[in-house]
Design a protein around this motif. Structure first.
Motif, PDB file in Angstrom:
ATOM      1  N   ILE A  39       0.825  -1.214   0.000  1.00 41.39           N
ATOM      2  CA  ILE A  39       0.000   0.000   0.000  1.00 41.39           C
ATOM      3  C   ILE A  39       0.859   1.265   0.000  1.00 41.39           C
ATOM      4  O   ILE A  39       0.395   2.341  -0.383  1.00 41.39           O
ATOM      5  CB  ILE A  39      -0.973   0.041   1.199  1.00 41.39           C
ATOM      6  CG1 ILE A  39      -0.205   0.228   2.516  1.00 41.39           C
ATOM      7  CG2 ILE A  39      -1.847  -1.198   1.230  1.00 41.39           C
ATOM      8  CD1 ILE A  39      -1.114   0.470   3.716  1.00 41.39           C
ATOM      9  N   PHE A  40       2.116   1.144   0.400  1.00 42.86           N
ATOM     10  CA  PHE A  40       2.982   2.322   0.458  1.00 42.86           C
ATOM     11  C   PHE A  40       3.454   2.768  -0.921  1.00 42.86           C
ATOM     12  O   PHE A  40       4.104   3.810  -1.054  1.00 42.86           O
ATOM     13  CB  PHE A  40       4.192   2.036   1.359  1.00 42.86           C
ATOM     14  CG  PHE A  40       3.850   2.018   2.823  1.00 42.86           C
ATOM     15  CD1 PHE A  40       3.924   3.183   3.585  1.00 42.86           C
ATOM     16  CD2 PHE A  40       3.432   0.854   3.448  1.00 42.86           C
ATOM     17  CE1 PHE A  40       3.596   3.181   4.926  1.00 42.86           C
ATOM     18  CE2 PHE A  40       3.099   0.841   4.789  1.00 42.86           C
ATOM     19  CZ  PHE A  40       3.173   2.008   5.533  1.00 42.86           C
ATOM     20  N   GLU A  63       1.368   3.658  -3.012  1.00 45.52           N
ATOM     21  CA  GLU A  63       0.427   4.745  -3.296  1.00 45.52           C
ATOM     22  C   GLU A  63       0.887   6.014  -2.573  1.00 45.52           C
ATOM     23  O   GLU A  63       1.232   5.971  -1.395  1.00 45.52           O
ATOM     24  CB  GLU A  63      -0.982   4.376  -2.823  1.00 45.52           C
ATOM     25  CG  GLU A  63      -1.598   3.203  -3.561  1.00 45.52           C
ATOM     26  CD  GLU A  63      -1.894   3.556  -5.002  1.00 45.52           C
ATOM     27  OE1 GLU A  63      -2.184   4.745  -5.285  1.00 45.52           O
ATOM     28  OE2 GLU A  63      -1.830   2.642  -5.848  1.00 45.52           O
ATOM     29  N   LEU A  82      -0.840   8.619   1.510  1.00 47.55           N
ATOM     30  CA  LEU A  82      -1.768   7.707   2.173  1.00 47.55           C
ATOM     31  C   LEU A  82      -2.474   8.381   3.344  1.00 47.55           C
ATOM     32  O   LEU A  82      -1.894   9.226   4.029  1.00 47.55           O
ATOM     33  CB  LEU A  82      -1.003   6.474   2.679  1.00 47.55           C
ATOM     34  CG  LEU A  82      -0.443   5.538   1.607  1.00 47.55           C
ATOM     35  CD1 LEU A  82       0.483   4.509   2.246  1.00 47.55           C
ATOM     36  CD2 LEU A  82      -1.574   4.844   0.858  1.00 47.55           C
ATOM     37  N   ASN A  83      -3.706   7.963   3.562  1.00 45.65           N
ATOM     38  CA  ASN A  83      -4.471   8.459   4.698  1.00 45.65           C
ATOM     39  C   ASN A  83      -3.967   7.777   5.974  1.00 45.65           C
ATOM     40  O   ASN A  83      -3.838   6.549   6.032  1.00 45.65           O
ATOM     41  CB  ASN A  83      -5.957   8.152   4.486  1.00 45.65           C
ATOM     42  CG  ASN A  83      -6.798   8.590   5.664  1.00 45.65           C
ATOM     43  OD1 ASN A  83      -6.973   7.822   6.612  1.00 45.65           O
ATOM     44  ND2 ASN A  83      -7.308   9.812   5.610  1.00 45.65           N
ATOM     45  N   GLN A 140      -6.201   5.100   7.505  1.00 42.88           N
ATOM     46  CA  GLN A 140      -6.255   3.881   6.691  1.00 42.88           C
ATOM     47  C   GLN A 140      -4.991   3.050   6.854  1.00 42.88           C
ATOM     48  O   GLN A 140      -5.047   1.822   6.928  1.00 42.88           O
ATOM     49  CB  GLN A 140      -6.459   4.248   5.209  1.00 42.88           C
ATOM     50  CG  GLN A 140      -6.675   3.039   4.309  1.00 42.88           C
ATOM     51  CD  GLN A 140      -7.882   2.218   4.719  1.00 42.88           C
ATOM     52  OE1 GLN A 140      -8.971   2.761   4.939  1.00 42.88           O
ATOM     53  NE2 GLN A 140      -7.703   0.905   4.836  1.00 42.88           N
ATOM     54  N   VAL A 141      -3.840   3.725   6.921  1.00 44.50           N
ATOM     55  CA  VAL A 141      -2.566   3.006   7.114  1.00 44.50           C
ATOM     56  C   VAL A 141      -2.575   2.282   8.451  1.00 44.50           C
ATOM     57  O   VAL A 141      -2.174   1.114   8.549  1.00 44.50           O
ATOM     58  CB  VAL A 141      -1.368   3.970   7.043  1.00 44.50           C
ATOM     59  CG1 VAL A 141      -0.082   3.244   7.430  1.00 44.50           C
ATOM     60  CG2 VAL A 141      -1.244   4.557   5.653  1.00 44.50           C
ATOM     61  N   ASN A 147      -4.827  -0.721   8.218  1.00 44.59           N
ATOM     62  CA  ASN A 147      -4.174  -1.812   7.489  1.00 44.59           C
ATOM     63  C   ASN A 147      -3.089  -2.476   8.327  1.00 44.59           C
ATOM     64  O   ASN A 147      -2.927  -3.696   8.305  1.00 44.59           O
ATOM     65  CB  ASN A 147      -3.570  -1.287   6.185  1.00 44.59           C
ATOM     66  CG  ASN A 147      -4.627  -0.940   5.158  1.00 44.59           C
ATOM     67  OD1 ASN A 147      -5.773  -1.375   5.259  1.00 44.59           O
ATOM     68  ND2 ASN A 147      -4.250  -0.146   4.169  1.00 44.59           N
TER      69      ASN A 147
END
Length: 247
Positions: free
Chosen positions: A93-94, A96, A99-100, A103-104, A107
């Motif tokens: 995901i990193f 992207e 990042l919010n 959300q991080v 996750n």
């Protein structure tokens, strides 16, 4: 039979046939020796057969332990691969940008934190060692079993150590987030929820959880390699023992 030989011996003595008596006596001694030798051989054969039965029993027990371990190792490898995939998905995901934060964190907390404390079926090997019956096993198998046991002990020791170290890091994280049921109890408590949020140290919590997962990932890589090596040794020993089976 004894009376028969006795009559022959007495007849030779009474007829003063000393040379024939001497030959007869030697022959009788030879027969006795042969009889003793045959009896000893039969006894030795019987003892060897008993020992072979014991050895064959151990072979079957060892194969049973090794088969169970093979299934267990394969499942453990699959579980570790699943854990690693879970963590790698989080890392992805990193890629992207921007990042919010919430959300991080969400996750990160969804990544599996469970680690495996490993154990093996070692009862038969330990029985062989403790009773001294290990000498019944041929040297080439005996040495392989000893190497297998050392590898098993190493993996077990490492897995316990890694689990303890991971739990130590988790203890620090738990001090930052409270109990595991706290979030459920805060559902109807908006004021308390707001108060706790203002007190939580999310940056430190994030770093602690990152450290824990990195530690877990590194330790699992070592365990994974050791398990794959152990699986090869397991199969090799099973093949050697199978060749020694008589049924």
């Amino acid at each position: 039979m004894i009376k028969f030989f006795r009559k022959i011996r007495q007849g030779l003595i009474s007829d003063n046939k000393f040379s024939k008596y001497l030959l007869y006596a030697i022959g009788e001694i030879v027969l006795v020796v042969i009889g003793i030798f045959i009896a000893l051989q039969l006894n030795l054969w019987s003892e060897n057969r008993k020992l072979d039965d014991v050895r064959q029993g151990y072979y079957h027990q060892l194969l049973d332990d090794l088969n169970k371990d093979k299934v267990y190792i394969e499942q453990t490898i699959a579980d570790i691969d699943s854990f690693r995939l879970d963590y790698n998905n989080y890392i992805e995901i990193f890629k992207e940008p921007n990042l919010n934060t919430d959300q991080v964190l969400a996750n990160l907390f969804s990544v599996e934190i469970m680690s495996l404390v490993i154990g093996f079926n070692t009862s038969t090997i330990e029985t062989l060692e403790n009773t001294g019956d290990i000498k019944l096993v041929p040297p080439h198998i005996r040495n392989k079993l000893a190497e297998l046991k050392r590898s098993q002990d190493f993996i077990v020791k490492v897995s316990y150590g890694n689990d303890n170290n991971k739990n130590n890091i988790l203890e620090e994280a738990s001090l930052l987030i409270g109990s595991s049921t706290l979030s459920e109890r805060l559902v109807n408590q908006p004021d308390l929820t707001e108060f706790i949020k203002s007190e939580l140290n999310y940056p430190k919590l994030f770093l602690v959880m990152e450290a824990m997962h990195e530690w877990k990932k590194s330790s699992e890589e070592i365990t994974l390699k050791s398990l794959k090596d152990l699986l090869k040794d397991n199969s090799e020993i099973q093949e050697l023992i199978t060749k020694e089976l008589k049924d």
